[in-house]
Write a protein that holds these residues in place. Structure first.
Motif, PDB file in Angstrom:
ATOM      1  N   ASN A 155      10.886   3.731   2.420  1.00 57.94           N
ATOM      2  CA  ASN A 155      10.887   5.127   1.991  1.00 57.94           C
ATOM      3  C   ASN A 155      11.968   5.315   0.938  1.00 57.94           C
ATOM      4  O   ASN A 155      13.166   5.178   1.227  1.00 57.94           O
ATOM      5  N   ARG A 156      11.559   5.625  -0.272  1.00 55.13           N
ATOM      6  CA  ARG A 156      12.497   5.950  -1.361  1.00 55.13           C
ATOM      7  C   ARG A 156      12.763   7.462  -1.270  1.00 55.13           C
ATOM      8  O   ARG A 156      12.126   8.278  -1.926  1.00 55.13           O
TER       9      ARG A 156
ATOM     10  N   HIS B   3       4.174   7.665  -4.144  1.00 53.93           N
ATOM     11  CA  HIS B   3       4.586   6.273  -3.939  1.00 53.93           C
ATOM     12  C   HIS B   3       6.046   6.137  -3.516  1.00 53.93           C
ATOM     13  O   HIS B   3       6.704   5.155  -3.854  1.00 53.93           O
ATOM     14  N   LYS B   4       6.538   7.113  -2.780  1.00 54.64           N
ATOM     15  CA  LYS B   4       7.884   6.969  -2.221  1.00 54.64           C
ATOM     16  C   LYS B   4       7.860   6.228  -0.887  1.00 54.64           C
ATOM     17  O   LYS B   4       8.821   5.555  -0.522  1.00 54.64           O
ATOM     18  N   LYS B   5       6.756   6.357  -0.174  1.00 58.91           N
ATOM     19  CA  LYS B   5       6.595   5.667   1.106  1.00 58.91           C
ATOM     20  C   LYS B   5       5.548   4.577   0.938  1.00 58.91           C
ATOM     21  O   LYS B   5       4.448   4.836   0.448  1.00 58.91           O
ATOM     22  N   GLU B   6       5.906   3.367   1.363  1.00 52.73           N
ATOM     23  CA  GLU B   6       5.006   2.232   1.167  1.00 52.73           C
ATOM     24  C   GLU B   6       5.001   1.312   2.376  1.00 52.73           C
ATOM     25  O   GLU B   6       5.977   1.237   3.137  1.00 52.73           O
TER      26      GLU B   6
ATOM     27  N   GLY C 110      -6.763   2.150  -2.261  1.00 56.00           N
ATOM     28  CA  GLY C 110      -6.608   3.342  -3.101  1.00 56.00           C
ATOM     29  C   GLY C 110      -5.150   3.654  -3.333  1.00 56.00           C
ATOM     30  O   GLY C 110      -4.252   2.985  -2.825  1.00 56.00           O
ATOM     31  N   LYS C 111      -4.888   4.692  -4.122  1.00 54.16           N
ATOM     32  CA  LYS C 111      -3.527   5.044  -4.500  1.00 54.16           C
ATOM     33  C   LYS C 111      -2.688   5.505  -3.328  1.00 54.16           C
ATOM     34  O   LYS C 111      -1.464   5.483  -3.357  1.00 54.16           O
ATOM     35  N   THR C 112      -3.321   5.953  -2.260  1.00 53.12           N
ATOM     36  CA  THR C 112      -2.596   6.375  -1.066  1.00 53.12           C
ATOM     37  C   THR C 112      -3.550   6.373   0.117  1.00 53.12           C
ATOM     38  O   THR C 112      -4.750   6.519  -0.035  1.00 53.12           O
ATOM     39  N   LEU C 113      -2.982   6.122   1.308  1.00 52.68           N
ATOM     40  CA  LEU C 113      -3.793   6.186   2.524  1.00 52.68           C
ATOM     41  C   LEU C 113      -3.886   7.604   3.020  1.00 52.68           C
ATOM     42  O   LEU C 113      -2.960   8.395   2.841  1.00 52.68           O
TER      43      LEU C 113
ATOM     44  N   GLN D 273       0.817  -1.195   0.000  1.00 50.73           N
ATOM     45  CA  GLN D 273       0.000   0.000   0.000  1.00 50.73           C
ATOM     46  C   GLN D 273       0.859   1.258   0.000  1.00 50.73           C
ATOM     47  O   GLN D 273       1.752   1.405   0.835  1.00 50.73           O
ATOM     48  N   ALA D 274       0.599   2.146  -0.960  1.00 48.83           N
ATOM     49  CA  ALA D 274       1.290   3.439  -0.989  1.00 48.83           C
ATOM     50  C   ALA D 274       0.809   4.299   0.173  1.00 48.83           C
ATOM     51  O   ALA D 274      -0.381   4.343   0.488  1.00 48.83           O
TER      52      ALA D 274
END
Length: 268
Positions: free
Chosen positions: A89-90, A53-56, A265-268, A47-48
């Protein structure tokens, strides 16, 4: 016009980044000790945690089974149950860090036939680890190198101290991902990893073992990331080379894992 170009650049960068990180969504099998063959199946949720989408977050449950030293059935005996929660974390173009908490319940067997459950029959483990990664590559080939440090605490089934009280383990891994075609659907992943550790004993005497090389793990996977559904599928072969010198042994693995990408979803 400049704002439009910046927005366009941001969107393209984000798409490329999502393709890049999704190609590393493999759930590698754990070591299962001595045997001939072993199997591993895992189901995970990735999950992003931010819009780029750097933190997952990656959560998974996995089950491993294995043969005895006298047979080749990779499903013969229960090996391990794994519950794992990792955050990553990217934070820069080539750099990523991760940290995780893991619970593992591993079956222990006698070393001689008929390989009945040992006493104690279960080794419980709580693991904390951190990983630091360097990533590079192009649109077709991606290369990832990891340094991973683990703290492992062991317990008997009743949560009394195990003979091996706790362990510090260092893992060095290199991984190569090759895209097959231009649609980012089919991938080949190859990896090699060396593991070094030192343990604090509880019985028969309380002492530290020597910090030294323990084993190597090799993997070759086919990965499928279809655009139509939010799932990643990995089908692979692994080889665990245990020990060194005259005490060396090897275990073959067949492995399957399935990852559900961004179910919330794409992010929380």
């Amino acid at each position: 016009m400049r704002n439009f170009l910046n927005i366009k650049k941001t969107i393209i960068t984000g798409i490329l980044f999502m393709l890049f990180v999704s190609s590393y969504a493999q759930l590698s099998p754990p070591g299962l000790g001595k045997g001939n063959n072993a199997s591993w199946f895992a189901f995970g949720i990735k999950q992003a945690l931010d819009t780029v989408h750097k933190k997952e977050s990656t959560t998974y449950i996995g089950i491993g089974r294995k043969s005895t030293p006298d047979d080749n059935n990779p499903f013969n005996k229960m090996g391990i149950l794994v519950l794992n929660q990792e955050f990553s974390n990217r934070y820069a173009k080539h750099w990523q860090y991760s940290y995780a908490l893991s619970y593992r319940r591993q079956n222990e067997y006698e070393s001689s036939a008929p390989y009945d459950l040992a006493d104690p029959a279960i080794k419980q483990e709580f693991r904390i680890y951190g990983r630091y990664s360097y990533l590079t590559g192009n649109s077709t080939i991606k290369w990832k190198n990891n340094f991973r440090q683990e703290y492992r605490k062991f317990f008997n089934p009743d949560f009394t101290k195990s003979n091996e009280d706790y362990q510090f383990r260092t893992r060095l891994k290199t991984q190569l991902n090759i895209d097959l075609g231009t649609e980012k659907v089919h991938h080949i992943i190859g990896s090699a990893e060396a593991l070094f550790s030192t343990s604090k004993k509880y019985k028969p005497t309380s002492e530290w073992t020597k910090f030294e090389y323990k084993e190597s793990r090799f993997g070759l996977y086919y990965q499928l990331t279809p655009h139509e559904i939010p799932f990643t599928f990995d089908f692979g072969y692994g080889y665990n080379l245990i020990g060194k010198g005259s005490k060396i042994s090897g275990v073959n693995y067949i492995a399957i894992d399935v990852i559900w990408n961004n179910p919330f979803g794409k992010t929380l």
